[in-house]
Design a protein around this motif. Sequence first.
Motif, PDB file in Angstrom:
ATOM      1  N   ARG A 165      -5.300   3.873  -1.492  1.00 11.33           N
ATOM      2  CA  ARG A 165      -6.343   4.282  -2.441  1.00 11.33           C
ATOM      3  C   ARG A 165      -6.551   3.230  -3.522  1.00 11.33           C
ATOM      4  O   ARG A 165      -7.696   2.938  -3.914  1.00 11.33           O
ATOM      5  N   LEU A 166      -5.455   2.644  -3.967  1.00  9.14           N
ATOM      6  CA  LEU A 166      -5.533   1.637  -5.029  1.00  9.14           C
ATOM      7  C   LEU A 166      -5.890   0.247  -4.502  1.00  9.14           C
ATOM      8  O   LEU A 166      -6.128  -0.670  -5.282  1.00  9.14           O
ATOM      9  N   GLY A 167      -5.902   0.093  -3.185  1.00 10.87           N
ATOM     10  CA  GLY A 167      -6.230  -1.201  -2.590  1.00 10.87           C
ATOM     11  C   GLY A 167      -5.137  -2.229  -2.734  1.00 10.87           C
ATOM     12  O   GLY A 167      -5.406  -3.429  -2.823  1.00 10.87           O
ATOM     13  N   ILE A 168      -3.878  -1.799  -2.691  1.00  9.57           N
ATOM     14  CA  ILE A 168      -2.760  -2.714  -2.932  1.00  9.57           C
ATOM     15  C   ILE A 168      -1.760  -2.706  -1.776  1.00  9.57           C
ATOM     16  O   ILE A 168      -0.663  -3.255  -1.899  1.00  9.57           O
ATOM     17  N   GLN A 169      -2.137  -2.091  -0.654  1.00  6.41           N
ATOM     18  CA  GLN A 169      -1.178  -1.951   0.437  1.00  6.41           C
ATOM     19  C   GLN A 169      -0.817  -3.268   1.089  1.00  6.41           C
ATOM     20  O   GLN A 169       0.253  -3.400   1.693  1.00  6.41           O
ATOM     21  N   GLU A 170      -1.655  -4.283   0.960  1.00  2.31           N
ATOM     22  CA  GLU A 170      -1.393  -5.574   1.584  1.00  2.31           C
ATOM     23  C   GLU A 170      -0.913  -6.629   0.585  1.00  2.31           C
ATOM     24  O   GLU A 170      -0.201  -7.560   0.947  1.00  2.31           O
ATOM     25  N   SER A 171      -1.260  -6.464  -0.671  1.00  2.39           N
ATOM     26  CA  SER A 171      -1.020  -7.514  -1.663  1.00  2.39           C
ATOM     27  C   SER A 171       0.316  -7.409  -2.375  1.00  2.39           C
ATOM     28  O   SER A 171       0.796  -8.390  -2.950  1.00  2.39           O
ATOM     29  N   GLY A 172       0.935  -6.225  -2.355  1.00  2.00           N
ATOM     30  CA  GLY A 172       2.078  -6.003  -3.224  1.00  2.00           C
ATOM     31  C   GLY A 172       1.589  -5.766  -4.647  1.00  2.00           C
ATOM     32  O   GLY A 172       0.386  -5.879  -4.932  1.00  2.00           O
ATOM     33  N   TYR A 173       2.512  -5.466  -5.555  1.00  4.79           N
ATOM     34  CA  TYR A 173       2.086  -5.163  -6.924  1.00  4.79           C
ATOM     35  C   TYR A 173       3.264  -5.162  -7.877  1.00  4.79           C
ATOM     36  O   TYR A 173       4.426  -5.043  -7.469  1.00  4.79           O
ATOM     37  N   VAL A 174       2.939  -5.308  -9.165  1.00  4.70           N
ATOM     38  CA  VAL A 174       3.904  -5.134 -10.246  1.00  4.70           C
ATOM     39  C   VAL A 174       3.695  -3.740 -10.808  1.00  4.70           C
ATOM     40  O   VAL A 174       2.563  -3.327 -11.078  1.00  4.70           O
ATOM     41  N   LEU A 175       4.778  -3.009 -10.970  1.00  4.01           N
ATOM     42  CA  LEU A 175       4.705  -1.645 -11.475  1.00  4.01           C
ATOM     43  C   LEU A 175       5.260  -1.604 -12.891  1.00  4.01           C
ATOM     44  O   LEU A 175       6.343  -2.131 -13.162  1.00  4.01           O
ATOM     45  N   ILE A 176       4.516  -0.975 -13.790  1.00  2.89           N
ATOM     46  CA  ILE A 176       4.927  -0.854 -15.193  1.00  2.89           C
ATOM     47  C   ILE A 176       5.147   0.608 -15.540  1.00  2.89           C
ATOM     48  O   ILE A 176       4.293   1.460 -15.270  1.00  2.89           O
ATOM     49  N   GLN A 230      -5.507   0.409 -20.774  1.00  6.06           N
ATOM     50  CA  GLN A 230      -6.709   0.105 -19.994  1.00  6.06           C
ATOM     51  C   GLN A 230      -7.853  -0.387 -20.865  1.00  6.06           C
ATOM     52  O   GLN A 230      -8.743  -1.103 -20.388  1.00  6.06           O
ATOM     53  N   ALA A 231      -7.845  -0.006 -22.144  1.00  3.68           N
ATOM     54  CA  ALA A 231      -8.907  -0.458 -23.048  1.00  3.68           C
ATOM     55  C   ALA A 231      -8.904  -1.977 -23.191  1.00  3.68           C
ATOM     56  O   ALA A 231      -9.954  -2.605 -23.363  1.00  3.68           O
ATOM     57  N   ALA A 232      -7.712  -2.575 -23.093  1.00  6.41           N
ATOM     58  CA  ALA A 232      -7.598  -4.032 -23.227  1.00  6.41           C
ATOM     59  C   ALA A 232      -7.440  -4.717 -21.874  1.00  6.41           C
ATOM     60  O   ALA A 232      -7.640  -5.928 -21.769  1.00  6.41           O
ATOM     61  N   ALA A 233      -7.084  -3.967 -20.837  1.00  9.99           N
ATOM     62  CA  ALA A 233      -6.893  -4.545 -19.502  1.00  9.99           C
ATOM     63  C   ALA A 233      -7.496  -3.573 -18.490  1.00  9.99           C
ATOM     64  O   ALA A 233      -6.788  -2.787 -17.856  1.00  9.99           O
ATOM     65  N   SER A 234      -8.795  -3.623 -18.366  1.00 10.34           N
ATOM     66  CA  SER A 234      -9.529  -2.623 -17.579  1.00 10.34           C
ATOM     67  C   SER A 234      -9.205  -2.677 -16.092  1.00 10.34           C
ATOM     68  O   SER A 234      -9.439  -1.699 -15.372  1.00 10.34           O
ATOM     69  N   ASP A 235      -8.673  -3.811 -15.614  1.00 13.73           N
ATOM     70  CA  ASP A 235      -8.387  -3.919 -14.187  1.00 13.73           C
ATOM     71  C   ASP A 235      -6.999  -3.392 -13.817  1.00 13.73           C
ATOM     72  O   ASP A 235      -6.606  -3.424 -12.656  1.00 13.73           O
ATOM     73  N   VAL A 236      -6.249  -2.891 -14.798  1.00 16.18           N
ATOM     74  CA  VAL A 236      -4.954  -2.277 -14.503  1.00 16.18           C
ATOM     75  C   VAL A 236      -5.183  -1.001 -13.707  1.00 16.18           C
ATOM     76  O   VAL A 236      -6.022  -0.170 -14.052  1.00 16.18           O
ATOM     77  N   LYS A 237      -4.439  -0.843 -12.645  1.00 16.64           N
ATOM     78  CA  LYS A 237      -4.565   0.346 -11.799  1.00 16.64           C
ATOM     79  C   LYS A 237      -3.568   1.398 -12.260  1.00 16.64           C
ATOM     80  O   LYS A 237      -2.506   1.062 -12.799  1.00 16.64           O
ATOM     81  N   VAL A 238      -3.901   2.654 -12.046  1.00 16.64           N
ATOM     82  CA  VAL A 238      -3.074   3.757 -12.543  1.00 16.64           C
ATOM     83  C   VAL A 238      -2.644   4.649 -11.385  1.00 16.64           C
ATOM     84  O   VAL A 238      -3.461   5.019 -10.538  1.00 16.64           O
TER      85      VAL A 238
END
Length: 324
Positions: A165-176, A230-238
Amino acid sequence: MRVLALVPGGIGDQLLFFPTLDDLKRAYPDAQIDIVVEPRAKDAYRVCKSVHDIIPFDFKQNNSLADWGNLLGIIRDREYDIALSLGQRWAIGLLLWLTGIPTRVGYAAGGARFLTNPVPLKQEQYAAQMYHDLLQGLNISGASSEITINVPKKDIEWAEAEQKRLGIQESGYVLIHGGSSKLSKAKGIDKIYPVQNWQKIIQDFRKRQPNLPIVVVQGPDDAEFVTELQAAASDVKVTKPSDIGKLAAMIAAANLMLCTDSAPMHLAVAVKTFTLALFGPTNPDKLLPQTNGSRETRFVGIKSPTGKMADITPETVLKKVWGS
């Protein structure tokens, strides 16, 4: 054989107690292990394979004699053979004595007079090992095993669908996990890292790894934190995992976990995701695992020089991330 463990504390405390439960189950494979736990921490046992049943009891509340009597009745009815207690209050020791459980193990402090097998309390070590020391009261020796969890298949499937759903299944990701906790605020515990500092860290990731997605975990109390971020980093996924199993599955799939001293940090240790955790008043040497006296290189703790989380600079965090 029936065993009862009384484990006050939150989800993090339960996760740190998992190695004790697992090693107890290995020593007594036919034992039925039940646990008395605060309602806020019940969710931890979604990912524990060693516990048979959960008895909720709020140790932190100003419980009445009726509350204690009800718990005493439940325990007596089940006729346990062994009790392990993390609590050091004399009231817990008295409760266990009143239950008539033959073997009562706890720390040689507080209610030790009510125990049959007290063990030394060594607070200077990794908390999971300190909890594991209770097994010495049952003549089970050796170092604590690693924290391990059993994530339900349906939670793994949820996480796979969530990554898609987030479009990250192939790229990997950093989780915060930002450490925005209502409980921490209510207790006055400084485990919250400022949003503006997270924003600077994210900006640096954008410069160095522009194609690596950044995903932030939103828990029940984190809406304000996520909105500000998200207000300062709109491309952050939740992502919004509804329980600890789904959260663990998302952590397991991440390339890197950035968090504060929290229950998600212990989940990251359990699933062996590279983790960088921030510490304010707490001590990383007591809350992250050790190997031969040194902290595991997979799990890096950054301790505030002042004890205040906000005084850890983004630059300090980024030096640990990039190794420079």
